[in-house]
Design a protein around this motif. Sequence first.
Motif, PDB file in Angstrom:
ATOM      1  N   PHE A 210     -19.815 -37.264  -0.886  1.00 18.50           N
ATOM      2  CA  PHE A 210     -20.957 -36.366  -1.019  1.00 18.50           C
ATOM      3  C   PHE A 210     -22.010 -36.986  -1.925  1.00 18.50           C
ATOM      4  CE2 PHE A 210     -17.587 -35.192  -3.969  1.00 18.50           C
ATOM      5  CZ  PHE A 210     -18.238 -35.200  -5.201  1.00 18.50           C
ATOM      6  N   ASP A 211     -23.236 -36.519  -1.771  1.00 18.00           N
ATOM      7  CA  ASP A 211     -24.343 -37.041  -2.567  1.00 18.00           C
ATOM      8  C   ASP A 211     -24.087 -36.809  -4.056  1.00 18.00           C
ATOM      9  OD1 ASP A 211     -25.814 -38.028  -0.475  1.00 18.00           O
ATOM     10  OD2 ASP A 211     -26.983 -36.202  -0.186  1.00 18.00           O
ATOM     11  N   GLY A 212     -24.359 -37.851  -4.831  1.00 23.95           N
ATOM     12  CA  GLY A 212     -24.212 -37.747  -6.274  1.00 23.95           C
ATOM     13  C   GLY A 212     -22.822 -38.060  -6.792  1.00 23.95           C
ATOM     14  N   CYS A 213     -21.885 -38.418  -5.912  1.00 22.40           N
ATOM     15  CA  CYS A 213     -20.511 -38.664  -6.354  1.00 22.40           C
ATOM     16  C   CYS A 213     -20.356 -40.069  -6.928  1.00 22.40           C
ATOM     17  CB  CYS A 213     -19.526 -38.448  -5.212  1.00 22.40           C
ATOM     18  SG  CYS A 213     -19.615 -39.694  -3.910  1.00 22.40           S
ATOM     19  N   THR A 214     -19.314 -40.234  -7.742  1.00 19.96           N
ATOM     20  CA  THR A 214     -18.955 -41.526  -8.304  1.00 19.96           C
ATOM     21  C   THR A 214     -17.580 -41.903  -7.795  1.00 19.96           C
ATOM     22  OG1 THR A 214     -20.276 -41.175 -10.309  1.00 19.96           O
ATOM     23  CG2 THR A 214     -18.534 -42.836 -10.416  1.00 19.96           C
ATOM     24  N   ILE A 215     -17.456 -43.087  -7.217  1.00 15.25           N
ATOM     25  CA  ILE A 215     -16.219 -43.528  -6.568  1.00 15.25           C
ATOM     26  C   ILE A 215     -15.660 -44.728  -7.325  1.00 15.25           C
ATOM     27  CG2 ILE A 215     -15.190 -44.368  -4.425  1.00 15.25           C
ATOM     28  CD1 ILE A 215     -17.583 -43.122  -2.939  1.00 15.25           C
ATOM     29  N   MET A 282     -13.718 -39.430  -7.318  1.00 13.30           N
ATOM     30  CA  MET A 282     -12.640 -39.757  -6.389  1.00 13.30           C
ATOM     31  C   MET A 282     -12.308 -41.238  -6.500  1.00 13.30           C
ATOM     32  SD  MET A 282     -14.844 -39.616  -2.833  1.00 13.30           S
ATOM     33  CE  MET A 282     -15.776 -38.197  -3.426  1.00 13.30           C
ATOM     34  N   VAL A 283     -11.100 -41.582  -6.073  1.00 14.37           N
ATOM     35  CA  VAL A 283     -10.637 -42.969  -6.058  1.00 14.37           C
ATOM     36  C   VAL A 283     -10.383 -43.380  -4.619  1.00 14.37           C
ATOM     37  CG1 VAL A 283      -8.859 -44.586  -6.819  1.00 14.37           C
ATOM     38  CG2 VAL A 283      -9.589 -42.730  -8.343  1.00 14.37           C
ATOM     39  N   PHE A 284     -10.879 -44.547  -4.227  1.00 12.20           N
ATOM     40  CA  PHE A 284     -10.596 -45.109  -2.905  1.00 12.20           C
ATOM     41  C   PHE A 284      -9.876 -46.443  -3.082  1.00 12.20           C
ATOM     42  CE2 PHE A 284     -13.558 -42.218  -0.782  1.00 12.20           C
ATOM     43  CZ  PHE A 284     -12.987 -42.092   0.466  1.00 12.20           C
ATOM     44  N   VAL A 285      -8.739 -46.590  -2.427  1.00 15.42           N
ATOM     45  CA  VAL A 285      -8.014 -47.857  -2.446  1.00 15.42           C
ATOM     46  C   VAL A 285      -7.578 -48.205  -1.029  1.00 15.42           C
ATOM     47  CG1 VAL A 285      -7.187 -47.621  -4.816  1.00 15.42           C
ATOM     48  CG2 VAL A 285      -5.797 -46.721  -2.941  1.00 15.42           C
ATOM     49  N   GLY A 286      -7.344 -49.474  -0.803  1.00 18.37           N
ATOM     50  CA  GLY A 286      -6.761 -49.919   0.457  1.00 18.37           C
ATOM     51  C   GLY A 286      -5.250 -49.989   0.315  1.00 18.37           C
ATOM     52  N   ALA A 287      -4.596 -50.663   1.249  1.00 19.21           N
ATOM     53  CA  ALA A 287      -3.141 -50.791   1.191  1.00 19.21           C
ATOM     54  C   ALA A 287      -2.713 -52.039   1.941  1.00 19.21           C
ATOM     55  CB  ALA A 287      -2.451 -49.563   1.786  1.00 19.21           C
ATOM     56  N   ASP A 288      -1.763 -52.761   1.351  1.00 16.66           N
ATOM     57  CA  ASP A 288      -1.112 -53.853   2.071  1.00 16.66           C
ATOM     58  C   ASP A 288      -0.115 -53.295   3.071  1.00 16.66           C
ATOM     59  OD1 ASP A 288      -2.544 -55.654   0.606  1.00 16.66           O
ATOM     60  OD2 ASP A 288      -0.951 -56.054  -0.835  1.00 16.66           O
ATOM     61  N   GLY A 311      -3.236 -37.577 -13.415  1.00 20.69           N
ATOM     62  CA  GLY A 311      -3.205 -36.856 -14.683  1.00 20.69           C
ATOM     63  C   GLY A 311      -4.513 -36.176 -15.022  1.00 20.69           C
ATOM     64  N   MET A 312      -5.616 -36.657 -14.455  1.00 25.32           N
ATOM     65  CA  MET A 312      -6.931 -36.078 -14.731  1.00 25.32           C
ATOM     66  C   MET A 312      -7.493 -35.330 -13.520  1.00 25.32           C
ATOM     67  SD  MET A 312      -8.532 -39.227 -16.998  1.00 25.32           S
ATOM     68  CE  MET A 312      -9.902 -38.250 -17.621  1.00 25.32           C
ATOM     69  N   ASN A 313      -6.597 -34.999 -12.567  1.00 26.87           N
ATOM     70  CA  ASN A 313      -6.944 -34.182 -11.393  1.00 26.87           C
ATOM     71  C   ASN A 313      -8.073 -34.783 -10.560  1.00 26.87           C
ATOM     72  OD1 ASN A 313      -5.017 -32.098 -11.928  1.00 26.87           O
ATOM     73  ND2 ASN A 313      -6.372 -31.317 -13.531  1.00 26.87           N
ATOM     74  N   LYS A 314      -8.008 -36.090 -10.362  1.00 23.30           N
ATOM     75  CA  LYS A 314      -8.965 -36.768  -9.496  1.00 23.30           C
ATOM     76  C   LYS A 314      -8.265 -37.147  -8.190  1.00 23.30           C
ATOM     77  CE  LYS A 314     -11.884 -36.933 -13.005  1.00 23.30           C
ATOM     78  NZ  LYS A 314     -13.150 -36.174 -13.064  1.00 23.30           N
ATOM     79  N   LEU A 368      -0.800 -39.624  -4.415  1.00 25.06           N
ATOM     80  CA  LEU A 368      -1.836 -39.847  -3.412  1.00 25.06           C
ATOM     81  C   LEU A 368      -2.266 -38.516  -2.812  1.00 25.06           C
ATOM     82  CD1 LEU A 368      -0.182 -42.887  -1.599  1.00 25.06           C
ATOM     83  CD2 LEU A 368      -1.775 -42.932  -3.537  1.00 25.06           C
ATOM     84  N   THR A 369      -3.552 -38.399  -2.489  1.00 28.90           N
ATOM     85  CA  THR A 369      -4.075 -37.144  -1.954  1.00 28.90           C
ATOM     86  C   THR A 369      -4.106 -37.152  -0.432  1.00 28.90           C
ATOM     87  OG1 THR A 369      -5.471 -36.957  -3.928  1.00 28.90           O
ATOM     88  CG2 THR A 369      -5.974 -35.497  -2.076  1.00 28.90           C
ATOM     89  N   LEU A 370      -4.795 -38.129   0.149  1.00 25.62           N
ATOM     90  CA  LEU A 370      -4.912 -38.232   1.600  1.00 25.62           C
ATOM     91  C   LEU A 370      -4.923 -39.702   2.009  1.00 25.62           C
ATOM     92  CD1 LEU A 370      -7.725 -35.606   2.369  1.00 25.62           C
ATOM     93  CD2 LEU A 370      -5.299 -35.359   2.915  1.00 25.62           C
TER      94      LEU A 370
END
Length: 392
Positions: A210-215, A282-288, A311-314, A368-370
């Motif tokens: 979303f607009d204004g978010c930090t990833i 939010m956090v975005f990561v890839g995966a091996d 721990g910080m509900n992100k 992990l969330t999704l």
Amino acid sequence: MLRSSASFILDKHLNNKPISITHSIDSPPPPSTSMADENSNPNPNPNPISAYYQTRAAHHGIVTSGWLEQAQAAVRRYPDHDYSSSPDSRRPFSVIEEFNNWRQQPDLAEAVAAIRALAAVIRASEATTMMELEIELKKASDTLKAWDTTSISLTAGCDLFMRYVTRTSALEFEDFNSAKSRVLERAEKFGEISCKARRMIAMLSQDFIFDGCTILVHGFSRVVFEILKTAAQNKKLFRVLCTEGRPDKTGVMLANELAKLDVPVKLLIDSAVAYSMDEVDMVFVGADGVVESGGIINMMGTYQIALVAHGMNKPVYVAAESYKFARLYPLDQKDLEPALRPIDFDVPVLPKVDVERSARDYTPPQYLTLLFTDLGVLTPSVVSDELIQLYL
């Protein structure tokens, strides 16, 4: 070692044959060797540093009474055939050479290169029966998996390819050529699906940015970069925090690529993740690799980032293609086969000091969330069901 899952054990029981589990992750091609050398050294890449960090089917046919004789005849026809690279220029085809040719494309994932190489095996095959063709494919697949035994995505991609293309039964067709054409058609379709996976994942994830978010991102994942690139092209306003990704500085590379797209980006040292997490949406990561539990195996540091974010509900989002879904079930970090990398601390380190050189860690599903995949947006608990569908 990674533990084999229940589905592997079930396959072993049904097929009544031993199952070998190899795991892997990108590397320069191993030097060409003779057949004798290959037999004496089953791993064509003896370098202790992981190849990845040097460069970055259930059959539905009816088993007939002549099946065993057909299989034995096929084995006799190709008793010592190996698809490894060879200095012998008279060899008409080498799956390793074909694989390395595909790997030269910078945007092509290692697993997709293997899938394309296996499709080429079908085109080049001189087999006259489906059993002979399947034996050739199996040997070629095993050769590719042995090329880098630490690459999870390479092993999973080869296994999924074998499952997908060999679902075609020769009994559905009047002659072998028709059956072979159908197998080749399925192989090429699987390759096309795999190539389009990254773009599909990028489209699925756009509603979550979303607009204004930090990833916050970690390392250089090509599928994560595709997500951020697509968001920038869609004129979304967001900011990215990149960890530096030591020791290979892949996060610095990603930060530079994002800056070229005029995306606001900030570079963090790896130890500043907790310090900066308050700024993150939010956090975005890839995966091996994505394992049966719904957890992921990825670049070292992913686990601790997920712990801090949890721990910080992100929310922690994983972007991974379905060909990285592996039938593995690690219970802890020590279950991972080591993928070693060189580490330079920029200061002298005495020989008595033990250095941790493992290149990846395991993040359990509860952090992990999704997962954004070409199969859809999944929760970690759904991964096992999807694996069952992929391998049935």
